[in-house]
Design an enzyme around this catalytic site. Structure first.
Site, PDB file in Angstrom:
ATOM      1  N   GLU A 226      -2.218  -9.406 -12.045  1.00 17.06           N
ATOM      2  CA  GLU A 226      -1.162 -10.085 -11.299  1.00 17.06           C
ATOM      3  C   GLU A 226      -1.644 -11.433 -10.768  1.00 17.06           C
ATOM      4  O   GLU A 226      -2.772 -11.548 -10.271  1.00 17.06           O
ATOM      5  CB  GLU A 226      -0.700  -9.208 -10.136  1.00 17.06           C
ATOM      6  CG  GLU A 226       0.449  -9.819  -9.354  1.00 17.06           C
ATOM      7  CD  GLU A 226       1.073  -8.860  -8.358  1.00 17.06           C
ATOM      8  OE1 GLU A 226       1.752  -9.343  -7.433  1.00 17.06           O
ATOM      9  OE2 GLU A 226       0.885  -7.634  -8.513  1.00 17.06           O
TER      10      GLU A 226
ATOM     11  N   HIS B 231       2.532   0.215 -10.685  1.00 16.81           N
ATOM     12  CA  HIS B 231       1.725  -0.665  -9.844  1.00 16.81           C
ATOM     13  C   HIS B 231       0.580   0.127  -9.247  1.00 16.81           C
ATOM     14  O   HIS B 231       0.783   1.180  -8.648  1.00 16.81           O
ATOM     15  CB  HIS B 231       2.593  -1.264  -8.737  1.00 16.81           C
ATOM     16  CG  HIS B 231       2.017  -2.504  -8.103  1.00 16.81           C
ATOM     17  ND1 HIS B 231       0.765  -2.543  -7.537  1.00 16.81           N
ATOM     18  CD2 HIS B 231       2.535  -3.756  -7.953  1.00 16.81           C
ATOM     19  CE1 HIS B 231       0.533  -3.752  -7.062  1.00 16.81           C
ATOM     20  NE2 HIS B 231       1.598  -4.517  -7.309  1.00 16.81           N
TER      21      HIS B 231
ATOM     22  N   TYR C 239      -2.788  -0.796  -3.481  1.00 13.88           N
ATOM     23  CA  TYR C 239      -3.409  -1.997  -2.931  1.00 13.88           C
ATOM     24  C   TYR C 239      -4.884  -1.777  -2.608  1.00 13.88           C
ATOM     25  O   TYR C 239      -5.660  -2.732  -2.515  1.00 13.88           O
ATOM     26  CB  TYR C 239      -2.680  -2.429  -1.654  1.00 13.88           C
ATOM     27  CG  TYR C 239      -1.231  -2.807  -1.860  1.00 13.88           C
ATOM     28  CD1 TYR C 239      -0.853  -3.701  -2.854  1.00 13.88           C
ATOM     29  CD2 TYR C 239      -0.238  -2.266  -1.044  1.00 13.88           C
ATOM     30  CE1 TYR C 239       0.477  -4.051  -3.043  1.00 13.88           C
ATOM     31  CE2 TYR C 239       1.095  -2.612  -1.214  1.00 13.88           C
ATOM     32  CZ  TYR C 239       1.442  -3.504  -2.212  1.00 13.88           C
ATOM     33  OH  TYR C 239       2.767  -3.843  -2.395  1.00 13.88           O
TER      34      TYR C 239
ATOM     35  N   GLU D 185      10.562  -7.312  -5.780  1.00 14.41           N
ATOM     36  CA  GLU D 185       9.729  -6.694  -4.750  1.00 14.41           C
ATOM     37  C   GLU D 185      10.097  -7.296  -3.386  1.00 14.41           C
ATOM     38  O   GLU D 185       9.261  -7.453  -2.510  1.00 14.41           O
ATOM     39  CB  GLU D 185       8.250  -6.970  -5.007  1.00 14.41           C
ATOM     40  CG  GLU D 185       7.693  -6.372  -6.269  1.00 14.41           C
ATOM     41  CD  GLU D 185       6.222  -6.722  -6.418  1.00 14.41           C
ATOM     42  OE1 GLU D 185       5.436  -5.823  -6.739  1.00 14.41           O
ATOM     43  OE2 GLU D 185       5.861  -7.899  -6.211  1.00 14.41           O
TER      44      GLU D 185
ATOM     45  N   HIS E 229       7.241 -10.676 -11.402  1.00 19.75           N
ATOM     46  CA  HIS E 229       7.658 -10.187 -10.090  1.00 19.75           C
ATOM     47  C   HIS E 229       8.530 -11.277  -9.493  1.00 19.75           C
ATOM     48  O   HIS E 229       8.042 -12.366  -9.175  1.00 19.75           O
ATOM     49  CB  HIS E 229       6.451  -9.935  -9.189  1.00 19.75           C
ATOM     50  CG  HIS E 229       5.756  -8.643  -9.445  1.00 19.75           C
ATOM     51  ND1 HIS E 229       4.470  -8.383  -9.015  1.00 19.75           N
ATOM     52  CD2 HIS E 229       6.169  -7.511 -10.076  1.00 19.75           C
ATOM     53  CE1 HIS E 229       4.122  -7.156  -9.366  1.00 19.75           C
ATOM     54  NE2 HIS E 229       5.146  -6.608 -10.018  1.00 19.75           N
TER      55      HIS E 229
ATOM     56  N   ARG F 210      -1.362   2.594  -0.079  1.00 19.71           N
ATOM     57  CA  ARG F 210      -2.395   2.249   0.893  1.00 19.71           C
ATOM     58  C   ARG F 210      -3.503   3.302   0.932  1.00 19.71           C
ATOM     59  O   ARG F 210      -4.324   3.325   1.844  1.00 19.71           O
ATOM     60  CB  ARG F 210      -1.781   2.119   2.292  1.00 19.71           C
ATOM     61  CG  ARG F 210      -0.646   1.119   2.366  1.00 19.71           C
ATOM     62  CD  ARG F 210      -1.134  -0.292   2.476  1.00 19.71           C
ATOM     63  NE  ARG F 210      -0.040  -1.254   2.549  1.00 19.71           N
ATOM     64  CZ  ARG F 210      -0.200  -2.561   2.390  1.00 19.71           C
ATOM     65  NH1 ARG F 210      -1.399  -3.054   2.144  1.00 19.71           N
ATOM     66  NH2 ARG F 210       0.829  -3.371   2.460  1.00 19.71           N
TER      67      ARG F 210
ATOM     68  N   HIS G 282       3.818 -15.483  -5.152  1.00 16.67           N
ATOM     69  CA  HIS G 282       2.383 -15.744  -5.133  1.00 16.67           C
ATOM     70  C   HIS G 282       2.028 -17.104  -5.715  1.00 16.67           C
ATOM     71  O   HIS G 282       1.223 -17.836  -5.128  1.00 16.67           O
ATOM     72  CB  HIS G 282       1.639 -14.654  -5.916  1.00 16.67           C
ATOM     73  CG  HIS G 282       1.719 -13.306  -5.299  1.00 16.67           C
ATOM     74  ND1 HIS G 282       1.195 -12.183  -5.903  1.00 16.67           N
ATOM     75  CD2 HIS G 282       2.272 -12.883  -4.136  1.00 16.67           C
ATOM     76  CE1 HIS G 282       1.413 -11.126  -5.137  1.00 16.67           C
ATOM     77  NE2 HIS G 282       2.070 -11.530  -4.055  1.00 16.67           N
TER      78      HIS G 282
ATOM     79  N   HIS H 128      -3.648  -5.821  -8.714  1.00 18.48           N
ATOM     80  CA  HIS H 128      -4.184  -7.030  -8.105  1.00 18.48           C
ATOM     81  C   HIS H 128      -5.654  -7.124  -8.514  1.00 18.48           C
ATOM     82  O   HIS H 128      -6.402  -6.155  -8.308  1.00 18.48           O
ATOM     83  CB  HIS H 128      -4.075  -6.967  -6.592  1.00 18.48           C
ATOM     84  CG  HIS H 128      -2.659  -6.980  -6.087  1.00 18.48           C
ATOM     85  ND1 HIS H 128      -2.352  -6.924  -4.744  1.00 18.48           N
ATOM     86  CD2 HIS H 128      -1.469  -7.055  -6.733  1.00 18.48           C
ATOM     87  CE1 HIS H 128      -1.040  -6.964  -4.584  1.00 18.48           C
ATOM     88  NE2 HIS H 128      -0.484  -7.026  -5.787  1.00 18.48           N
TER      89      HIS H 128
ATOM     90  N   ASP I  50       0.988 -14.550   1.483  1.00 19.48           N
ATOM     91  CA  ASP I  50       1.668 -13.591   0.600  1.00 19.48           C
ATOM     92  C   ASP I  50       2.682 -12.799   1.410  1.00 19.48           C
ATOM     93  O   ASP I  50       2.407 -11.684   1.847  1.00 19.48           O
ATOM     94  CB  ASP I  50       0.632 -12.665  -0.046  1.00 19.48           C
ATOM     95  CG  ASP I  50       1.259 -11.606  -0.939  1.00 19.48           C
ATOM     96  OD1 ASP I  50       2.491 -11.634  -1.124  1.00 19.48           O
ATOM     97  OD2 ASP I  50       0.520 -10.735  -1.439  1.00 19.48           O
TER      98      ASP I  50
ATOM     99  N   HIS J 284       6.692 -11.856   0.914  1.00 18.60           N
ATOM    100  CA  HIS J 284       7.895 -11.938   0.096  1.00 18.60           C
ATOM    101  C   HIS J 284       9.146 -12.092   0.967  1.00 18.60           C
ATOM    102  O   HIS J 284       9.190 -11.607   2.093  1.00 18.60           O
ATOM    103  CB  HIS J 284       8.039 -10.686  -0.764  1.00 18.60           C
ATOM    104  CG  HIS J 284       6.897 -10.474  -1.709  1.00 18.60           C
ATOM    105  ND1 HIS J 284       6.849  -9.411  -2.582  1.00 18.60           N
ATOM    106  CD2 HIS J 284       5.763 -11.184  -1.929  1.00 18.60           C
ATOM    107  CE1 HIS J 284       5.735  -9.470  -3.290  1.00 18.60           C
ATOM    108  NE2 HIS J 284       5.056 -10.531  -2.900  1.00 18.60           N
TER     109      HIS J 284
ATOM    110  N   ASP K 225       3.855 -13.472 -10.440  1.00 13.98           N
ATOM    111  CA  ASP K 225       4.610 -13.258  -9.205  1.00 13.98           C
ATOM    112  C   ASP K 225       5.075 -14.610  -8.682  1.00 13.98           C
ATOM    113  O   ASP K 225       4.257 -15.480  -8.370  1.00 13.98           O
ATOM    114  CB  ASP K 225       3.737 -12.554  -8.164  1.00 13.98           C
ATOM    115  CG  ASP K 225       4.512 -12.141  -6.927  1.00 13.98           C
ATOM    116  OD1 ASP K 225       5.097 -13.026  -6.274  1.00 13.98           O
ATOM    117  OD2 ASP K 225       4.539 -10.935  -6.615  1.00 13.98           O
TER     118      ASP K 225
END
Length: 276
Positions: free
Chosen positions: A142, A67, A70, A256, A211, A37, A179, A107, A224, A226, A176
């Site tokens: 992704e 990864h 974000y 994830e 993913h 973040r 997603h 992303h 989104d 999970h 994913d």
């Protein structure tokens, strides 16, 4: 070989991640390159990396997946945000060469009102600036759920980005499962059809990783969130079909799901029993 892993914390370095993966029965894993973040990245410890490479070789690990944070948005309407994204990209790809021949997932970003075509163009321009012929890392776009102004919610959007990328051998896709189901691709009732569609638009040769996530939301919700394997709208039967599909089963799968390490261990145990 079933290539299965989960998302692990990179806070303590590569060696603890490798050992933790082995303990829970994984033979690959995913990690954030830096604060997910934020922007801060831990300094590379070359001794840590050297021992890590030895451990993964001795334990027959598959490629691991890094990864991006974000916060990375290469197609932002804000020039400073785009410049920051480019700088992070450059730094992350440089850091990835300490662990060569692996993968880096991001992303695609949000065009925030500029329009999809503009967003796609800017993402491709960024990739053309940061990808280098000499790099060994494969960068993965992704698949997204299509919420808001996200780019990558449709296979066609990924295809357009790839078409504009010059070094196509350095680019691929990470699918994913949460997603794409949230995005309107029915992998529960028509997995074959979705895979055929992806192949026809993007090409299965570009699909490098999955993913593996269940979803808290119903089909085509464009959200989104999970869910743990078998506890969401995908369900365990659909997940079983995904990991055993002849076009997918040789890919690496990365969990994830909203779990602590014990939960990941249990999911990996279940998935190994389902893998044929």
């Amino acid at each position: 070989m079933f290539k299965i892993g989960c998302h692990l914390s990179a806070a303590e370095g590569f060696i603890p991640m490798a050992k933790q993966a082995i303990e829970i029965g994984a033979n690959t894993f995913q990690f954030f390159t830096r604060n997910p973040r934020g922007f801060k990245a831990k300094k590379i410890d070359e001794n840590d990396v050297k021992e890590f490479l030895k451990i993964v070789k001795e334990n027959n690990f598959y490629k691991i997946l890094a990864h991006a944070p974000y916060t990375l948005n290469p197609c932002s309407a804000d020039k400073q945000v785009r410049q920051t994204a480019k700088a992070l990209f450059v730094d992350d790809l440089k850091r990835m060469e300490y662990i060569p021949e692996n993968m880096y997932n991001f992303h695609p970003g949000s065009h925030v009102g500029q329009g999809m075509e503009t967003g796609i163009k800017i993402i491709a321009e960024t990739l053309n600036e940061v990808l280098k012929k000499e790099q060994t890392t494969t960068v993965l776009l992704e698949t997204m759920s299509g919420k808001g102004s996200e780019v990558g919610g449709k296979f066609e959007e990924l295809k357009k980005i790839i078409d504009l990328v010059e070094l196509k051998d350095k680019i691929g896709v990470c699918l994913d499962t949460c997603h794409i189901y949230d995005g309107g691709y029915d992998i529960v009732n028509d997995l074959d059809g979705v895979i055929k569609l992806f192949d026809g638009i993007v090409g299965l040769d570009k699909l490098k990783a999955v993913h593996l996530n269940d979803t808290k939301n119903p089909f085509s919700s464009h959200k989104d969130r999970h869910e743990k394997i078998g506890e969401g709208f995908l369900g365990l039967e659909a997940v079983c079909r995904i990991i055993n599909h002849p076009k997918l089963k040789d890919l690496p799968f990365f969990l994830e799901t909203p779990n602590e390490i014990d939960g990941y261990a249990q999911e990996i145990k279940i998935l190994k029993k389902l893998y044929k």
